[in-house]
Structure formats: structure tokens, C-alpha cells
Scaffold this motif. Sequence first.
Motif, PDB file in Angstrom:
ATOM      1  N   VAL A 130      34.837 -35.233  46.434  1.00 46.70           N
ATOM      2  CA  VAL A 130      35.480 -34.780  46.570  1.00 46.70           C
ATOM      3  C   VAL A 130      36.065 -36.486  46.699  1.00 46.70           C
ATOM      4  CG1 VAL A 130      36.897 -33.659  45.422  1.00 46.70           C
ATOM      5  CG2 VAL A 130      34.705 -32.935  45.303  1.00 46.70           C
ATOM      6  N   LEU A 131      36.891 -36.413  47.690  1.00 42.75           N
ATOM      7  CA  LEU A 131      38.168 -36.772  47.805  1.00 42.75           C
ATOM      8  C   LEU A 131      38.425 -38.660  47.802  1.00 42.75           C
ATOM      9  CD1 LEU A 131      39.115 -35.159  51.692  1.00 42.75           C
ATOM     10  CD2 LEU A 131      40.355 -34.981  49.171  1.00 42.75           C
ATOM     11  N   GLU A 173      28.001 -25.381  56.693  1.00 41.79           N
ATOM     12  CA  GLU A 173      29.620 -26.051  56.898  1.00 41.79           C
ATOM     13  C   GLU A 173      30.075 -27.752  56.591  1.00 41.79           C
ATOM     14  OE1 GLU A 173      32.613 -24.724  57.635  1.00 41.79           O
ATOM     15  OE2 GLU A 173      31.785 -22.937  57.130  1.00 41.79           O
ATOM     16  N   ARG A 184      29.049 -28.795  53.199  1.00 39.09           N
ATOM     17  CA  ARG A 184      30.575 -27.813  52.820  1.00 39.09           C
ATOM     18  C   ARG A 184      31.359 -29.256  52.842  1.00 39.09           C
ATOM     19  NH1 ARG A 184      35.654 -26.829  53.897  1.00 39.09           N
ATOM     20  NH2 ARG A 184      34.972 -26.082  55.938  1.00 39.09           N
ATOM     21  N   ILE A 185      31.267 -29.632  54.039  1.00 40.33           N
ATOM     22  CA  ILE A 185      32.880 -30.767  54.283  1.00 40.33           C
ATOM     23  C   ILE A 185      32.069 -32.532  53.263  1.00 40.33           C
ATOM     24  CG2 ILE A 185      33.397 -32.264  56.552  1.00 40.33           C
ATOM     25  CD1 ILE A 185      33.010 -30.048  58.002  1.00 40.33           C
ATOM     26  N   ASP A 186      30.528 -32.542  53.498  1.00 42.26           N
ATOM     27  CA  ASP A 186      30.269 -33.646  53.370  1.00 42.26           C
ATOM     28  C   ASP A 186      31.216 -33.373  51.468  1.00 42.26           C
ATOM     29  OD1 ASP A 186      29.210 -35.304  55.250  1.00 42.26           O
ATOM     30  OD2 ASP A 186      26.896 -33.831  54.908  1.00 42.26           O
ATOM     31  N   ALA A 187      30.929 -32.791  50.881  1.00 37.81           N
ATOM     32  CA  ALA A 187      30.853 -32.432  49.771  1.00 37.81           C
ATOM     33  C   ALA A 187      32.285 -32.784  49.445  1.00 37.81           C
ATOM     34  CB  ALA A 187      30.292 -30.880  49.100  1.00 37.81           C
ATOM     35  N   THR A 188      32.985 -32.096  50.132  1.00 33.28           N
ATOM     36  CA  THR A 188      34.595 -31.846  49.742  1.00 33.28           C
ATOM     37  C   THR A 188      34.790 -33.669  50.568  1.00 33.28           C
ATOM     38  OG1 THR A 188      34.600 -30.258  51.164  1.00 33.28           O
ATOM     39  CG2 THR A 188      36.888 -31.508  51.315  1.00 33.28           C
ATOM     40  N   LEU A 189      34.478 -33.696  51.597  1.00 31.47           N
ATOM     41  CA  LEU A 189      34.460 -35.967  51.440  1.00 31.47           C
ATOM     42  C   LEU A 189      34.104 -36.543  49.992  1.00 31.47           C
ATOM     43  CD1 LEU A 189      33.132 -36.577  54.906  1.00 31.47           C
ATOM     44  CD2 LEU A 189      35.626 -36.350  53.861  1.00 31.47           C
TER      45      LEU A 189
END
Length: 112
Positions: free
Chosen positions: A66-67, A56, A59-64
Motif C-alpha cells: 500500500v505504501l 505478521e 500484514r507487513i507485506d500488505a502495508t508495504l
Amino acid sequence: METQTAQIEEQLGSLDRRLTTVERNLAALTVEVAVLSKTAATKEDLAKLEGALRGEIARIDATLLVLQENCATKADLYKLETRITKWMITTLVGVAAMNSALILIVVKLLQP
């Protein structure tokens, strides 16, 4: 002989009471172990949880990431606002200068 039999019976009675107490304690411990088996976490449970949490977090690090790459920050918006404001001032000055120039041309054309 009766004394010896009485002593043996007394010892057996004492052992029986102690055995009954041990059996009760063992039954209580068995119930506690059953409850703990259902509610307590083992090292394997914690390892599974850690693995899930690591997934998790990744996944959150990857989303951040991208953001951060695709989204504007407040600083970016402030820079854009400053550029637009400078452009508007420049345009306003340019339009005012053109108006002044047009007025001068019209006045010269109207002079005899």
C-alpha cells in the motif's frame, strides 16, 4: 551360615545405597523436567510461533505494498522538483519577454 548372611546383608546394603542414589538422581531429573516443561519450546510451540510470524509478515507485506502504491519516493520528488524548476524558468522567461514587449509598446506609444 553367618558368612552367607553377612554377604547377603552386604549385598543388600550395596543395593540400598545404589537405590538411594538412583532415587536422588530421579528426583533431580524430575525437577529438571518440570523446569524444562515450563521453559523449553516444543515443536507445537514453534509451529504456533511460525504461524503467528507468517501472519505478521503477510500484514507487513500488505502495508508495504500500500505504501509503495500510494507514497512518493525520493526519485518521484526529484522528478517533481525538476518539473517545477523548469516551469519556473519558463515562466520567468515568459514574464521577462512580456515586460520587454510592454516596454517596447510604451516607448512606441510615447514617441511623437
